[in-house]
Design a protein around this motif. Sequence first.
Motif, short mmCIF file in Angstrom:
data_model
loop_
_atom_site.label_atom_id
_atom_site.label_comp_id
_atom_site.label_asym_id
_atom_site.label_seq_id
_atom_site.Cartn_x
_atom_site.Cartn_y
_atom_site.Cartn_z
N ILE A 115 -6.89 -0.64 -4.27
CA ILE A 115 -8.11 -1.18 -3.66
C ILE A 115 -8.78 -2.14 -4.62
CG2 ILE A 115 -10.17 -0.80 -2.49
CD1 ILE A 115 -8.45 2.28 -2.99
N ILE A 116 -8.70 -3.27 -3.94
CA ILE A 116 -9.76 -4.36 -4.81
C ILE A 116 -10.50 -4.95 -3.63
CG2 ILE A 116 -9.41 -7.08 -5.53
CD1 ILE A 116 -6.69 -6.10 -6.59
N SER A 117 -11.76 -5.04 -3.92
CA SER A 117 -12.63 -5.10 -3.30
C SER A 117 -14.04 -5.89 -4.00
CB SER A 117 -13.48 -4.19 -2.59
OG SER A 117 -14.41 -4.39 -1.44
N ARG A 118 -14.20 -7.28 -3.17
CA ARG A 118 -15.28 -8.03 -3.76
C ARG A 118 -16.51 -7.95 -2.93
NH1 ARG A 118 -10.44 -10.79 -3.99
NH2 ARG A 118 -11.03 -11.80 -2.01
N GLY A 174 -14.46 -9.62 0.19
CA GLY A 174 -13.25 -9.12 1.07
C GLY A 174 -12.62 -8.01 0.43
N THR A 175 -11.71 -7.15 1.13
CA THR A 175 -10.93 -6.01 0.45
C THR A 175 -9.56 -6.02 0.81
OG1 THR A 175 -13.08 -4.76 0.93
CG2 THR A 175 -10.86 -3.30 0.76
N THR A 176 -8.50 -5.72 0.00
CA THR A 176 -7.48 -5.62 0.18
C THR A 176 -6.97 -4.29 -0.23
OG1 THR A 176 -7.15 -8.12 -0.71
CG2 THR A 176 -5.15 -6.66 -0.81
N LEU A 177 -6.24 -3.74 0.54
CA LEU A 177 -5.54 -2.37 0.34
C LEU A 177 -4.04 -2.44 0.25
CD1 LEU A 177 -7.62 -0.28 3.17
CD2 LEU A 177 -8.23 -0.65 0.71
N THR A 178 -3.61 -1.86 -0.87
CA THR A 178 -2.09 -1.88 -0.99
C THR A 178 -1.56 -0.59 -0.89
OG1 THR A 178 -2.09 -3.89 -2.51
CG2 THR A 178 -0.12 -2.68 -2.56
N LEU A 179 -0.81 -0.20 0.06
CA LEU A 179 -0.38 1.13 0.31
C LEU A 179 1.17 1.20 -0.04
CD1 LEU A 179 -1.88 1.03 3.84
CD2 LEU A 179 -2.93 2.50 2.13
N SER A 180 1.53 1.86 -1.15
CA SER A 180 2.55 2.04 -1.79
C SER A 180 2.87 3.12 -2.71
CB SER A 180 3.19 0.38 -2.11
OG SER A 180 4.36 0.51 -2.79
#
Length: 759
Positions: A115-118, A174-180
Motif C-alpha cells: 500500500i502506498i497512500s498519500r 490517492g492510494t495504490t494497492l499492489t496485490l502480488s
Amino acid sequence: MPGFSVDTKLFRELGELLVGRESTALVELIKNAYDADATEVTILGEGIAKPNGRIIVTDNGVGMTKTEFTEGFLRIAGRSKLGADRRSPWFQRRYTGEKGVGRLAAHKLARVVKIISRRWNGKDRDPVGGFPADEIIDAAINWDKIEALDTINEIETSDAISLNSDSSLGRSSGTTLTLSPLRKQWTERDREQFVDEVATLTPPEVVVGPLRSTVTAAPPLFDKLNVRDELRPGGFQVSYAGDLTLSESELPAEAESASWIIEIDCDKDKRRLRISVLPTRKTQAEFTNAESFVLNRKLEETDPSVGFQARLFQMSNGQWPKRYQGVRVYFEGFRVLPYGDTRDDWLQLDRDYRSRGHTELGRLRKRTGWDLPVGNDKEMLAIQGNTAFFGAVLITRSGADELEMLVNREGFIPGKQFDFITETVRLAIDLQVRLRYAATSEVKQARQITRDRQQRAAQRAASGQAPTAYNLRELHEVARQSLNNARLAISTGRAEDAEAEFVQLEENLLSAVELGDEVISEATMFRVVASLGLEHAAFIHEVRSLSLSAQTLSDALESIARGVADETVAKRLRAIAADARQLRERLRRNAIYLADVTGIEGRRRRSRQALRERVERVLGFFENAIKRRSAVVDIDIPANLQTPPLFPAELVAILSNLLSNAIKFMGDKGRIRIASETGNGSFRLRIENTGDKVDPQNSDRWFEPFRSTTTSIDEALGQGMGLGLTITRSLVDEYGGTIRFVLPSAGYATAIEVEFPRT
C-alpha cells in the motif's frame, strides 16, 4: 486471568466467508476508493496467468494517514463507517462499506498486498489536479507470514506487516494497492468470467443518462436517474487495463435498439409510485396502435417505506448481448450480485416464460381498482425471459435504510423493502407485456389475414396466373355479381336487399383499391428493374454468341497446336485453348441462368421445382466470386425436395438476391450454409453466412427500397441497388409467405429465413 486467543487462520476463514469470488473482492476494493472520495479508479492486471502475476488498484481519493491505516485498514470489522448518516469528507457520499471487511478482499486475491497512500491535507480540491497531499505512507501486509504464526497477538512483534510514513509535498493524494503474487493463476475462462461480472459494475450510461428525443415520442419519467447518494456531485469512473482490459462493448450505443422502455419512480418521501411504459418510435412505426401508459398512485399504508428508481429496455424480437442481459440491481451505484446473472431469475421471468399459457396476467388482474389497461386471456403468451430485458434498478441507502447485504456480499437479506422492490419491478414488466400484446395482436391478426388471402389465391389461381392477379379478378367478379343482384332487387322493389348488395359492393371495391394500392406502390420501383431486365434479356443473345466464339477460338487453337513442331509453343497454345473452353463453359452457364430469370418459360406457369438443382444452378453464376474469396458453401438440401408451386423466374430471383448478399458480406475464406426443410404445412429455406452481422431486431430496414449497404463495386457481383431484399419480400408475400432475419447457428454471423405454405 484467562482470555480469548485468535488463530491467524481466522483471516483465511473470514476471507472465504465474506468475499465469495475474485470479482466480489475487487468490487470491495473499488468501493473503498469510492468511500475515499475518488473520482477515478484503475484496475491493472499484469501477468495474471503466470505464477508471479499481480493486480494494481490505483485511485485519486483522499488517501490514509499512518493512524488511519493502523486504526482503519488494519482493524477488521471496524466502526469508522458506522453511524446514522456517515459520509465521505468531500463529496459527502454515503459510505458503501459498513462492515469493515473490505480489506479481506486483498487476502482473497493475493498473498502480499503493498500500500502506498498519500493523504489529503484538508485544503480545497483542485478540479484537475485533485486533492493536495502532505503525508505519504508505505506499507505491506504479507498474509503468508501472518498465517505462519499461531495467533494474531504475535503479528505485532513479527515482520509480517511493515509501515513507514513521510511528508509528501507537491503531490496529489490517492492510494495504490499492489496485490502480488496472486493466489491463483488466472485462466482465460477466469478472465472472461471476471470481465462479464465487472462490465456492469456501475450502471451503463445508456440506462441512466438522458434519452434522446429520437427514442420515444412521449416524454420519459426521468431526464437522468439518481445513481448514488452524494451531496456534492463528483462522478466516479472505473477503468481496466493490461490483462484485465475490457473488450469492446457489445452493448448497442443507442437506446433505439429497444422496443419498449419501462421506468419506475418510487418516491419514499412523497409516498408515491409512478410507472411509465413507453413504446419506442421504432415500435410505433411498426405498430401504429402501440400506446404508452403512466401509472401514478399514492402508496398504500401497508406498503413499506422505500424509495428507488429503475429503467428497463425491452427487445421484442431478439436478445440483448449476453453480457448485458437481465435486470441488475445497484446499491449506491455498485452492482449487487447475483441479481441479473445468467442463471439468476430474481424476477421469475424465465420461470413464467417456460410455463406461460392462455391466461390474463395475475398481478394485474388482482389490481382491478387501479384503472389499468384492459387485459386479455391470451396476454401471458407474450411474456419473455430475462434475455429480452436490459436495465437497472437503482437503490440508495437513504431510500432503503433497512436493506442489509448477505455476509458474502452477494444479495440482500430477505425483507419487506426488497420484496416490495421485486414485486413493483415485476408489476411494471407485466404492464409492458399487456401493452405489447394489445399493440401487436391486432397487427399480427391483420398480417395473418393477408397471408391467408394470398395462400388461398396461390392454391386456386391457374398455373400461369399470379396470386394477386387472381385476387383482383375474383374481387371484380364478386363486385359485378353484387351489382347485378342490386339491379334485380331494385327492379322487383326490394329496396333493403338492394341496399345490402350495395354495402357488399362497397366493401369489395375498397378491398380491390387496397390490393391495387399494394401493387401500384411497387410499380415505380419495379419499372426501373423491368427496364434493366429487358437489357438483361437482350444480353443473353450476346452471351450465347460469345460462348460460341470462345468455342470456335478453342477449336482453332487446338488445330494450330497440332501443326506446330515446337512442343513448347504447342503446349502454350493448348493451354490457351483450355482457357477458352473454360470461358465458353462459364458463358454457357451464365446464359442458362439469365434465361431462367428472363425467359418466357420462366414466367409462363407455376410448378414445383427441385430446390437443390436450382440452388446449384444459381451458385454456378456466382462461382468466380466464391472462388476468389476462397469460400466454402455447404448445401444441406435433400435431392428430392421440391418447392411449392412457383414461377421458375421467381425462385431464381429469390435465390439470386439472397445468395448474392451472403457472398458479398461473408468475408474472405468465409462460409455459407444453405438448408431447407418441410414440416407443419410449411416449406422453409435458410441461408446463413459468416462475416458481417445483421441484428434480427433491427433488420426490417434492410427490406426497404434502395437500402443498399454496398459502397464498392464488386467485379463479379456489382454494386447493390438496394432493391434485392425488397423484391424478394414482395415475391414471398405474393404467396402468403414470410421472410425475416433470424438468429444464426453457432459459427455464423447472419441468417435469413424464407417460409412458404407447403400447399
